[in-house]
Design a protein around this motif. Structure first.
Motif, PDB file in Angstrom:
ATOM      1  N   ILE A 157     -84.930  57.650 -12.381  1.00 31.97           N
ATOM      2  CA  ILE A 157     -83.705  57.699 -12.051  1.00 31.97           C
ATOM      3  C   ILE A 157     -82.953  59.185 -12.518  1.00 31.97           C
ATOM      4  O   ILE A 157     -83.451  59.452 -13.593  1.00 31.97           O
ATOM      5  N   THR A 158     -82.608  59.723 -11.621  1.00 33.54           N
ATOM      6  CA  THR A 158     -82.093  61.184 -11.794  1.00 33.54           C
ATOM      7  C   THR A 158     -80.370  61.196 -12.048  1.00 33.54           C
ATOM      8  O   THR A 158     -79.893  60.070 -11.540  1.00 33.54           O
ATOM      9  N   THR A 159     -79.898  62.223 -12.555  1.00 36.59           N
ATOM     10  CA  THR A 159     -78.528  62.153 -12.748  1.00 36.59           C
ATOM     11  C   THR A 159     -77.959  62.038 -11.431  1.00 36.59           C
ATOM     12  O   THR A 159     -76.913  61.385 -11.272  1.00 36.59           O
ATOM     13  N   GLN A 160     -78.140  63.053 -10.539  1.00 34.19           N
ATOM     14  CA  GLN A 160     -77.466  63.003  -9.143  1.00 34.19           C
ATOM     15  C   GLN A 160     -77.655  61.582  -8.399  1.00 34.19           C
ATOM     16  O   GLN A 160     -76.718  61.125  -7.569  1.00 34.19           O
ATOM     17  N   GLY A 161     -78.840  61.083  -8.748  1.00 32.94           N
ATOM     18  CA  GLY A 161     -79.126  59.665  -8.010  1.00 32.94           C
ATOM     19  C   GLY A 161     -78.059  58.652  -8.608  1.00 32.94           C
ATOM     20  O   GLY A 161     -77.627  57.862  -7.662  1.00 32.94           O
ATOM     21  N   ILE A 162     -78.017  58.555  -9.856  1.00 31.25           N
ATOM     22  CA  ILE A 162     -77.154  57.454 -10.397  1.00 31.25           C
ATOM     23  C   ILE A 162     -75.903  57.607  -9.974  1.00 31.25           C
ATOM     24  O   ILE A 162     -75.068  56.717  -9.654  1.00 31.25           O
ATOM     25  N   GLU A 163     -75.471  58.750  -9.918  1.00 29.40           N
ATOM     26  CA  GLU A 163     -73.872  59.083  -9.708  1.00 29.40           C
ATOM     27  C   GLU A 163     -73.745  58.501  -8.178  1.00 29.40           C
ATOM     28  O   GLU A 163     -72.692  58.026  -8.090  1.00 29.40           O
ATOM     29  N   LYS A 164     -74.706  58.857  -7.286  1.00 25.22           N
ATOM     30  CA  LYS A 164     -74.479  58.476  -5.706  1.00 25.22           C
ATOM     31  C   LYS A 164     -74.327  56.957  -5.940  1.00 25.22           C
ATOM     32  O   LYS A 164     -73.508  56.399  -5.132  1.00 25.22           O
TER      33      LYS A 164
ATOM     34  N   ILE B 151     -73.957  54.612  -8.250  1.00 23.16           N
ATOM     35  CA  ILE B 151     -72.672  54.231  -8.928  1.00 23.16           C
ATOM     36  C   ILE B 151     -71.321  54.068  -8.022  1.00 23.16           C
ATOM     37  O   ILE B 151     -70.588  53.294  -7.815  1.00 23.16           O
ATOM     38  N   SER B 152     -71.201  55.386  -7.391  1.00 28.36           N
ATOM     39  CA  SER B 152     -70.124  55.397  -6.499  1.00 28.36           C
ATOM     40  C   SER B 152     -70.113  54.549  -5.405  1.00 28.36           C
ATOM     41  O   SER B 152     -69.308  54.044  -4.794  1.00 28.36           O
ATOM     42  N   THR B 153     -71.296  54.076  -4.798  1.00 30.20           N
ATOM     43  CA  THR B 153     -71.530  53.409  -3.617  1.00 30.20           C
ATOM     44  C   THR B 153     -71.236  52.117  -4.092  1.00 30.20           C
ATOM     45  O   THR B 153     -70.661  51.198  -3.347  1.00 30.20           O
TER      46      THR B 153
ATOM     47  N   GLY C  74     -65.288  47.286  -5.041  1.00 26.84           N
ATOM     48  CA  GLY C  74     -64.243  47.364  -5.477  1.00 26.84           C
ATOM     49  C   GLY C  74     -64.062  46.788  -6.957  1.00 26.84           C
ATOM     50  O   GLY C  74     -64.533  47.198  -7.788  1.00 26.84           O
ATOM     51  N   ASN C  75     -62.772  45.910  -7.002  1.00 27.65           N
ATOM     52  CA  ASN C  75     -62.383  45.591  -8.223  1.00 27.65           C
ATOM     53  C   ASN C  75     -63.376  44.539  -8.864  1.00 27.65           C
ATOM     54  O   ASN C  75     -63.441  44.212 -10.267  1.00 27.65           O
ATOM     55  N   ARG C  76     -64.499  44.121  -8.188  1.00 29.31           N
ATOM     56  CA  ARG C  76     -65.357  43.240  -8.777  1.00 29.31           C
ATOM     57  C   ARG C  76     -66.421  43.902  -9.490  1.00 29.31           C
ATOM     58  O   ARG C  76     -67.373  43.369 -10.256  1.00 29.31           O
ATOM     59  N   TRP C  77     -66.657  45.299  -9.275  1.00 31.24           N
ATOM     60  CA  TRP C  77     -67.851  46.196  -9.745  1.00 31.24           C
ATOM     61  C   TRP C  77     -67.940  45.948 -11.368  1.00 31.24           C
ATOM     62  O   TRP C  77     -68.970  45.410 -11.624  1.00 31.24           O
TER      63      TRP C  77
ATOM     64  N   THR D  41     -75.738  56.912 -18.999  1.00 25.75           N
ATOM     65  CA  THR D  41     -74.777  56.669 -17.749  1.00 25.75           C
ATOM     66  C   THR D  41     -74.683  55.121 -17.652  1.00 25.75           C
ATOM     67  O   THR D  41     -73.729  54.480 -17.583  1.00 25.75           O
ATOM     68  N   ILE D  42     -76.091  54.564 -17.349  1.00 25.13           N
ATOM     69  CA  ILE D  42     -76.203  53.213 -16.997  1.00 25.13           C
ATOM     70  C   ILE D  42     -75.935  52.368 -18.172  1.00 25.13           C
ATOM     71  O   ILE D  42     -75.139  51.414 -18.169  1.00 25.13           O
TER      72      ILE D  42
END
Length: 352
Positions: free
Chosen positions: A24-31, A33-35, A41-44, A67-68
């Motif tokens: 897992i890379t930093t840029q990968g987990i950021e993308k 998590i955003s998805t 939504g508010n269930r995340w 981050t995880i």
């Protein structure tokens, strides 16, 4: 891959996500998590999350792991953490899955593919994957698909049980090895390590770009290369940097037209709130970073200062203004990993 994730989130009232992936890379987990955040939504925050990954080959970034760990309802375990005792964390048997299991009250899905949780693996690379899903209750004609998902769940639980929980001590030990001189001097490539299609004279090499990706610190002499962009008598806040310095800040080293907007990041100075900063490929063929406003949420000025950027989170960096003696220490640390550079005009910079 990321489009498949979004599609699954639209089909299922997800209550649990289980992920097994090689790295897992930093840029990968950021993308990712955003998805998840957008799709759920508010269930995340209430979705149960189990992450299973490895230290193999030192490809997983410590920042991605922390981050995880900080996510709500999130549990993270490491397959074969004993690999830390092996030189370069080279495993006897590599951990190589790339699978996600989505469980909901109305359906279950498995996404199995070829991409890791890297930005390239999720969004840019040539990957192949397959989705298997069944509603709940399972209709008779979906029995085989349900059995396939059952097998995946049994497989995941079998790996999860003996895996090692990532606690602060284990993360600290991994970070020390990841940030050690041998690894920073010659980092193992990941899917996020790409190079431009067209090379330029004096361009950073592929190894240099890998160092920019893995190093947590970048320093640079601002000198007089601060654009006077705020009007007469006001200190400027646009820093010109060598082309492709953008890789340190989490952006791909793509060939783009002049005056292209590359993206945004957050920069924190002192006790101020994070400032939204833009990064652009300028018409002078340099990467241009807009800094926190001088005297507002940044230092009094940037001209002729020594600047240090420290990566503290996905797309989040802490800015420090250092003395010449501090710059000398930064340069020494960069020289130890062959990552002290100079621009065409003579300005020094580097990473460590």
């Amino acid at each position: 891959m990321i489009n498949s994730v979004s599609w699954i989130l639209d089909q299922c009232e997800v209550s649990q996500i289980d992920i097994a992936v090689a790295y897992i890379t930093t840029q990968g987990i950021e993308k990712l998590i955003s998805t998840f955040s957008v799709g759920l939504g508010n269930r995340w925050p209430d979705v149960k999350k189990r992450w299973l990954t490895s230290f193999d080959y030192l490809r997983t970034t410590p920042l991605a792991l922390s981050t995880i760990n900080d996510l709500p309802m999130s549990k993270l375990r490491i397959h074969n953490s004993a690999v830390l005792d092996r030189s370069g964390c080279v495993p006897g048997i590599p951990f190589h899955p790339k699978s996600m299991i989505f469980t909901g009250s109305d359906a279950r899905f498995v996404l199995a593919g070829s991409g890791n949780i890297s930005k390239s693996g999720l969004t840019r690379g040539h990957e192949a994957g397959i989705v298997v899903g069944v509603p709940d209750p399972v209709p008779e004609n979906a029995a085989q698909s349900a059995a396939c998902i059952d097998t995946f769940e049994t497989w995941f639980d079998g790996l999860w049980g003996p895996a090692t929980k990532l606690n602060p001590a284990l993360l600290s030990r991994y970070r020390d090895i990841y940030e050690s001189q041998p690894n920073l001097k010659n980092p193992t490539p990941t899917e996020d390590d790409t190079t431009p299609e067209h090379t330029k004279r004096g361009q950073l090499t592929p190894v240099d770009l890998r160092k920019l990706r893995v190093c947590a610190n970048l320093w640079i002499e601002a000198d007089r290369h601060i654009t006077r962009n705020r009007g007469a008598g006001l200190p400027g806040n646009q820093l010109m940097m060598k082309r492709l310095t953008r890789v340190f800040f989490g952006f791909a080293p793509d060939d783009v037209p002049r005056d292209s907007q590359l993206g945004h990041l957050k920069i924190v100075y002192g006790n101020h709130n994070p400032h939204d900063c833009s990064l652009t490929f300028s018409n002078n063929l340099m990467d241009k970073l807009t800094l926190p406003v001088p005297g507002v949420d940044g230092p009094a000025k940037y001209d002729n200062e020594n600047l240090l950027f420290q990566r503290v989170g996905p797309s989040m960096f802490r800015l420090t203004v250092g003395s010449n003696s501090a710059k000398a220490q930064w340069r020494r640390r960069s020289q130890e990993i062959d990552a002290a550079f100079k621009m065409g005009g003579g300005r020094a910079w580097g990473v460590f």
